[in-house]
Design an enzyme around this catalytic site. Structure first.
Site, PDB file in Angstrom:
ATOM      1  N   LYS A   1      -9.714 -14.632 -10.968  1.00 17.99           N
ATOM      2  CA  LYS A   1     -10.883 -14.534 -10.093  1.00 17.99           C
ATOM      3  C   LYS A   1     -11.761 -13.335 -10.442  1.00 17.99           C
ATOM      4  O   LYS A   1     -11.258 -12.288 -10.838  1.00 17.99           O
ATOM      5  CB  LYS A   1     -10.425 -14.385  -8.631  1.00 17.99           C
ATOM      6  CG  LYS A   1     -10.272 -15.703  -7.943  1.00 17.99           C
ATOM      7  CD  LYS A   1     -10.310 -15.666  -6.418  1.00 17.99           C
ATOM      8  CE  LYS A   1      -9.869 -14.425  -5.706  1.00 17.99           C
ATOM      9  NZ  LYS A   1      -9.698 -14.618  -4.267  1.00 17.99           N
TER      10      LYS A   1
ATOM     11  N   LYS B   1     -13.826  -6.731  -8.805  1.00 23.21           N
ATOM     12  CA  LYS B   1     -14.505  -5.474  -9.111  1.00 23.21           C
ATOM     13  C   LYS B   1     -13.656  -4.560  -9.988  1.00 23.21           C
ATOM     14  O   LYS B   1     -14.168  -3.628 -10.590  1.00 23.21           O
ATOM     15  CB  LYS B   1     -14.906  -4.756  -7.814  1.00 23.21           C
ATOM     16  CG  LYS B   1     -13.749  -4.424  -6.885  1.00 23.21           C
ATOM     17  CD  LYS B   1     -14.257  -3.683  -5.641  1.00 23.21           C
ATOM     18  CE  LYS B   1     -13.103  -3.162  -4.803  1.00 23.21           C
ATOM     19  NZ  LYS B   1     -12.716  -3.973  -3.679  1.00 23.21           N
TER      20      LYS B   1
ATOM     21  N   LYS C   1       0.825  -1.214   0.000  1.00 22.87           N
ATOM     22  CA  LYS C   1       0.000   0.000   0.000  1.00 22.87           C
ATOM     23  C   LYS C   1       0.854   1.257   0.000  1.00 22.87           C
ATOM     24  O   LYS C   1       0.457   2.271  -0.568  1.00 22.87           O
ATOM     25  CB  LYS C   1      -0.957   0.007   1.201  1.00 22.87           C
ATOM     26  CG  LYS C   1      -2.117  -0.952   1.028  1.00 22.87           C
ATOM     27  CD  LYS C   1      -3.341  -0.504   1.816  1.00 22.87           C
ATOM     28  CE  LYS C   1      -4.510  -1.438   1.554  1.00 22.87           C
ATOM     29  NZ  LYS C   1      -5.659  -1.176   2.438  1.00 22.87           N
TER      30      LYS C   1
END
Ligand code: TRP
Length: 339
Positions: free
Chosen positions: A203, A206, A121
């Protein structure tokens, strides 16, 4: 009430936090959430919206508020009964921040520096590498330890944080005696593994919205996505379960099986001689019918502000009762003067 308390005391405790940072989709539902409702029979379950964690990355205030409530409504609509599970919003239970501070003082700089999520991050948000991003795992440890859970259901990516929590428990209990219960990560035996409709080799996510079916999406949009789903360019063009040679068809078959309860053999027989053109809309229709009651229930709950409020207020009250007991014990052990 007394009876409920007794059975709850005998049950093992499970706790998990969910960041209200995105919309839920079919992969989340068939792969995990669908099975959560039944857990409450076996475990005393706590689920919270981890809003305090989301602000380690900049959020738009109105969106954060809306998503937090939408997520709560969707979980209830997916079968998490607020009477049987403790559902709450993290920032409503002030003990999280308090224990988080304490645990910061029992966690080493070096340990936090090794967290892969922090490294990822901080690489992604170079302009905002804030202290909260760095100490995120100690807040997560506090989230967990306040409730003395036996199990913490998490995805692979969060296992390292649970491991750190276990190290903190060992260190803290080593100094002060048995204060915290040692939690275990619980990697659920997954339900269906749903792949992207346009990317059957990865997978459902979104981040690829064309191949992702959201729980609150309109039926016509869902149908369109299924009609455009990638099938395979093999010559036989028949509906047969072969994940290696025909990953697109296999994914649609898995979805169809999960929502209808049919076996692969039954599905193959149903579409024998019919080809992909007939198959895709059928899968779409079946998904629409599965999601319809969830969407309608979530929309109903979202409109019923008083109900939603009563759920998160009760949840926070129940959570705070348990959390406060742990926090008091900790404060006493470390030498704070009792209030
Ligand atoms: N960090 C978790 C995630 O990003 C969310 C979370 C916060 C959590 N606190 C938790 C999960 C405590 C389990 C237990 O997915």
């Amino acid at each position: 009430m007394e009876e409920v308390k007794n059975t709850a005391a005998a049950k093992k405790v499970m706790l998990s936090g969910i960041q209200p940072s995105g919309d839920l989709h079919l992969g989340n539902y068939l792969g995990a959430i669908k099975n959560w409702g039944a857990r409450a029979d076996e475990f005393d379950c706590f689920y919270f919206m981890a809003d305090m964690h989301t602000i380690t990355v900049r959020q738009t205030p109105a969106d954060l508020r809306r998503r937090t409530l939408e997520q709560l409504a969707q979980y209830i609509a997916c079968g998490l009964d607020p009477e049987k599970n403790t559902l709450f919003i993290q920032s409503h239970v002030h003990q999280h921040a308090e224990l988080g501070w304490v645990l910061n003082c029992y966690t080493q700089f070096g340990e936090l520096s090794r967290m892969t999520q922090f490294k990822d991050k901080s690489a992604k948000h170079k302009d905002n590498i804030n202290g909260g991003l760095f100490t995120y795992p100690t807040l997560m440890a506090a989230d967990i330890l306040l409730y003395q859970p036996d199990f913490v259901p998490v995805g692979e990516d969060q296992k390292q944080h649970v491991e750190l929590t276990r190290n903190i428990v060992q260190r803290f209990n080593g100094i002060y005696g048995d204060v915290f219960k040692m939690p275990e990560p619980y990697i659920p035996k997954t339900g269906a593994r749903v792949m992207g409709l346009t990317t059957p080799d990865s997978k459902m996510s979104k981040s690829i919205p064309e191949g992702c079916v959201f729980l609150l999406e309109k039926p016509e949009d869902i149908l369109r996505k299924f009609k455009r789903a990638v099938t395979d360019s093999d010559t036989e063009r028949c509906v047969r379960f072969d994940p290696a040679q025909k990953p697109g068809v296999a994914n649609l078959m898995s979805i169809y099986a999960a929502v209808t309860g049919k076996t692969f053999e039954q599905i193959e027989a149903e579409f024998d001689g019919k080809g992909y053109g007939a198959f895709k809309p059928c899968v779409g229709e079946a998904v629409v019918e599965t999601l319809r009651p969830i969407r309608e229930e979530a929309e109903r709950i979202l409109k019923d502000k008083a109900y939603l409020e009563s759920v998160y207020k009760n949840g926070a009250e129940r959570a705070a009762y348990v959390a406060e007991k742990t926090l008091r014990k900790v404060y006493k052990k470390i030498g704070f003067v009792a209030r």
